[in-house]
Design a protein around this motif. Structure first.
Motif, mmCIF file in Angstrom:
data_model
loop_
_atom_site.group_PDB
_atom_site.id
_atom_site.type_symbol
_atom_site.label_atom_id
_atom_site.label_comp_id
_atom_site.label_asym_id
_atom_site.label_seq_id
_atom_site.Cartn_x
_atom_site.Cartn_y
_atom_site.Cartn_z
ATOM 1 N N PHE A 109 0.847 -1.190 0.000
ATOM 2 C CA PHE A 109 0.000 0.000 0.000
ATOM 3 C C PHE A 109 0.882 1.239 0.000
ATOM 4 N N GLY A 110 0.218 2.423 -0.048
ATOM 5 C CA GLY A 110 0.980 3.652 0.046
ATOM 6 C C GLY A 110 1.504 4.155 -1.287
ATOM 7 N N ALA A 111 0.856 3.770 -2.382
ATOM 8 C CA ALA A 111 1.237 4.333 -3.676
ATOM 9 C C ALA A 111 0.560 5.686 -3.887
ATOM 10 N N GLY A 112 -0.426 5.985 -3.043
ATOM 11 C CA GLY A 112 -1.119 7.265 -3.169
ATOM 12 C C GLY A 112 -2.160 7.298 -4.274
ATOM 13 N N TYR A 113 -2.778 6.160 -4.515
ATOM 14 C CA TYR A 113 -3.805 6.057 -5.555
ATOM 15 C C TYR A 113 -5.213 5.894 -4.990
ATOM 16 N N GLY A 114 -5.313 5.627 -3.685
ATOM 17 C CA GLY A 114 -6.598 5.247 -3.099
ATOM 18 C C GLY A 114 -7.706 6.257 -3.307
ATOM 19 N N LEU A 115 -7.453 7.505 -2.939
ATOM 20 C CA LEU A 115 -8.503 8.521 -3.028
ATOM 21 C C LEU A 115 -8.929 8.760 -4.477
ATOM 22 N N SER A 116 -7.961 8.850 -5.383
ATOM 23 C CA SER A 116 -8.343 9.101 -6.778
ATOM 24 C C SER A 116 -9.077 7.886 -7.353
ATOM 25 N N ASN A 117 -8.724 6.704 -6.885
ATOM 26 C CA ASN A 117 -9.440 5.508 -7.358
ATOM 27 C C ASN A 117 -10.874 5.475 -6.814
ATOM 28 N N MET A 118 -11.055 5.936 -5.570
ATOM 29 C CA MET A 118 -12.408 6.009 -5.003
ATOM 30 C C MET A 118 -13.264 6.980 -5.810
ATOM 31 N N LYS A 119 -12.648 8.058 -6.244
ATOM 32 C CA LYS A 119 -13.368 9.038 -7.057
ATOM 33 C C LYS A 119 -13.751 8.426 -8.400
ATOM 34 N N LYS A 120 -12.797 7.700 -8.974
ATOM 35 C CA LYS A 120 -13.022 7.081 -10.278
ATOM 36 C C LYS A 120 -14.134 6.021 -10.216
ATOM 37 N N CYS A 121 -14.155 5.252 -9.128
ATOM 38 C CA CYS A 121 -15.114 4.138 -9.019
ATOM 39 C C CYS A 121 -16.522 4.594 -8.624
ATOM 40 N N SER A 122 -16.623 5.729 -7.924
ATOM 41 C CA SER A 122 -17.936 6.139 -7.404
ATOM 42 C C SER A 122 -18.587 7.159 -8.334
ATOM 43 N N ASP A 123 -19.887 7.374 -8.124
ATOM 44 C CA ASP A 123 -20.585 8.406 -8.890
ATOM 45 C C ASP A 123 -20.623 9.723 -8.131
ATOM 46 N N ARG A 124 -20.404 9.638 -6.833
ATOM 47 C CA ARG A 124 -20.326 10.854 -6.029
ATOM 48 C C ARG A 124 -19.436 10.546 -4.838
ATOM 49 N N LEU A 125 -18.494 11.436 -4.567
ATOM 50 C CA LEU A 125 -17.588 11.244 -3.426
ATOM 51 C C LEU A 125 -17.473 12.559 -2.680
ATOM 52 N N GLU A 126 -17.694 12.498 -1.379
ATOM 53 C CA GLU A 126 -17.557 13.698 -0.572
ATOM 54 C C GLU A 126 -16.714 13.352 0.646
ATOM 55 N N ILE A 127 -15.783 14.235 0.977
ATOM 56 C CA ILE A 127 -14.946 13.981 2.144
ATOM 57 C C ILE A 127 -15.014 15.169 3.087
ATOM 58 N N ASP A 128 -15.290 14.844 4.335
ATOM 59 C CA ASP A 128 -15.361 15.867 5.363
ATOM 60 C C ASP A 128 -14.277 15.493 6.373
ATOM 61 N N THR A 129 -13.315 16.370 6.566
ATOM 62 C CA THR A 129 -12.207 15.975 7.432
ATOM 63 C C THR A 129 -11.801 17.114 8.366
ATOM 64 N N ARG A 130 -11.474 16.755 9.582
ATOM 65 C CA ARG A 130 -11.018 17.735 10.574
ATOM 66 C C ARG A 130 -9.708 17.262 11.165
ATOM 67 N N VAL A 131 -8.695 18.094 11.052
ATOM 68 C CA VAL A 131 -7.364 17.723 11.549
ATOM 69 C C VAL A 131 -7.435 17.489 13.056
ATOM 70 N N GLY A 132 -6.897 16.361 13.476
ATOM 71 C CA GLY A 132 -6.880 16.017 14.898
ATOM 72 C C GLY A 132 -8.160 15.339 15.363
ATOM 73 N N GLU A 133 -9.174 15.245 14.491
ATOM 74 C CA GLU A 133 -10.442 14.614 14.891
ATOM 75 C C GLU A 133 -10.762 13.377 14.055
ATOM 76 N N GLY A 134 -10.848 13.576 12.746
ATOM 77 C CA GLY A 134 -11.161 12.421 11.928
ATOM 78 C C GLY A 134 -11.642 12.790 10.539
ATOM 79 N N THR A 135 -12.055 11.760 9.814
ATOM 80 C CA THR A 135 -12.414 11.914 8.405
ATOM 81 C C THR A 135 -13.687 11.138 8.125
ATOM 82 N N LYS A 136 -14.575 11.747 7.336
ATOM 83 C CA LYS A 136 -15.769 11.028 6.909
ATOM 84 C C LYS A 136 -15.797 11.005 5.391
ATOM 85 N N VAL A 137 -15.891 9.804 4.865
ATOM 86 C CA VAL A 137 -15.958 9.613 3.411
ATOM 87 C C VAL A 137 -17.373 9.167 3.067
ATOM 88 N N VAL A 138 -18.004 9.862 2.150
ATOM 89 C CA VAL A 138 -19.362 9.503 1.724
ATOM 90 C C VAL A 138 -19.339 9.229 0.222
#
Ligand SMILES: Nc1ncnc2c1ncn2[C@@H]1O[C@H](COP(=O)(O)OP(=O)(O)OP(=O)(O)O)[C@@H](O)[C@H]1O
Ligand SMILES: [Mg+2]
Lengths: 146, 117
Positions: A109-138
């Motif tokens: 892992f760690g090639a840095g392709y995950g997020l762009s692949n999630m975008k490619k595979c999905s019809d809608r991708l939204e990410i809500d993230t707060r430093v020090g708290e967490g991340t929500k991927v929809v």
């Protein structure tokens, strides 16, 4: 999301750093989609995106909750984690950008392709993230007539 | 080309699912990067890799791959073999390094993932 009632709803825990169970949730999702009888190409893009999101929690966060709502022609997935968050989302989406440490890279892992692949595979991708708290991927996936 | 032929061409040993060697990959991919595999392989492909951890099988499962070949004499962890048996993903192991293993299959007509529909 729609007002329609889902065929199935699932909610599962993901534990950061647990490579023993990593992928179990996406594997279960795959089994469910197959049982319902979704076309293989559709299931494949849903499951690949789910697995990328699940692995990001295992690799980058402390713990997370994976939820999926499966409708006859639509799948809605939310992966919500407690973790470091993503300071620069635009940078994180760049192919090749990864903060994964060496022992993660050794696993492949760690090639840095995950997020762009999630975008490619999905019809809608939204990410809500707060430093020090967490991340929500929809993510949403719509079954189109082929 | 069937997996049985792949075994002969690569002088490989079968580590899991010997009963599924009639399967025919439509293309193949050689990679040590799992996110590369997830992003760029086509379904029903064969994966050649030097990685041996169970996430290789998870990746193969999610991507609908047809089998995995471990190259340059790498042996998978027992947990990897167990998961492959459960997921019905045949495993082969060859002593050939990556380049030669891929080259032999390519010469015999097994195309790359970017070359098939
Ligand atoms: N859930 C998360 N929590 C914290 N940081 C994250 C999360 N998901 C992604 N990131 C950050 O965004 C970067 C890019 O993520 P991406 O999934 O594209 O690549 P990667 O996980 O590093 O590697 P790959 O997915 O190719 O194995 C990560 O390296 C990490 O810094
Ligand atoms: Mg990732």
């Amino acid at each position: 999301m729609t007002d329609e009632k889902p065929l199935i709803e699932i909610e599962r825990r993901i534990t950061g750093g647990d490579f023993q169970s990593a992928g179990d949730v996406s594997s279960e999702l795959k089994r469910i989609l197959q049982q319902i009888g979704f076309p293989a190409a559709f299931s494949r893009r849903v499951v690949i995106a789910a697995y990328e999101a699940e692995m990001n929690v295992v690799i980058h966060a402390f713990r997370g909750i994976f939820r999926a709502w499966i409708f006859p022609r639509h799948i809605h997935i939310e992966v919500d984690d407690e973790g470091p968050g993503i300071p620069d989302l635009e940078l994180a989406f760049q192919e090749g950008y990864s903060t994964a440490p060496p022992h993660i890279r050794e696993m492949g892992f760690g090639a840095g392709y995950g997020l762009s692949n999630m975008k490619k595979c999905s019809d809608r991708l939204e990410i809500d993230t707060r430093v020090g708290e967490g991340t929500k991927v929809v993510m949403d996936f719509f079954l189109k007539d082929s | 080309m069937t997996l049985r032929e792949v075994r002969e061409i690569l002088e490989a040993e079968v580590l899991a699912c010997e009963d599924l060697l009639d399967r025919e990959p439509r293309s193949a991919c050689g990679s040590d990067l799992l996110s590369d595999v997830l992003a760029f392989t086509k379904e029903n492909s064969l994966l050649l890799t030097g990685l041996t951890n169970p996430q290789v099988i998870r990746t193969a499962e999610m991507s609908d791959l047809i089998g995995v070949v471990f190259v340059r004499g790498k042996r998978p962890e027992p947990a990897t073999v167990e998961l492959a048996v459960m997921k019905k993903i045949p495993l082969l192991a060859t002593k050939l390094p990556m380049y030669e293993a891929c080259g032999r299959l390519y010469m015999r007509g097994l195309r790359g993932c970017s070359e098939v529909e």
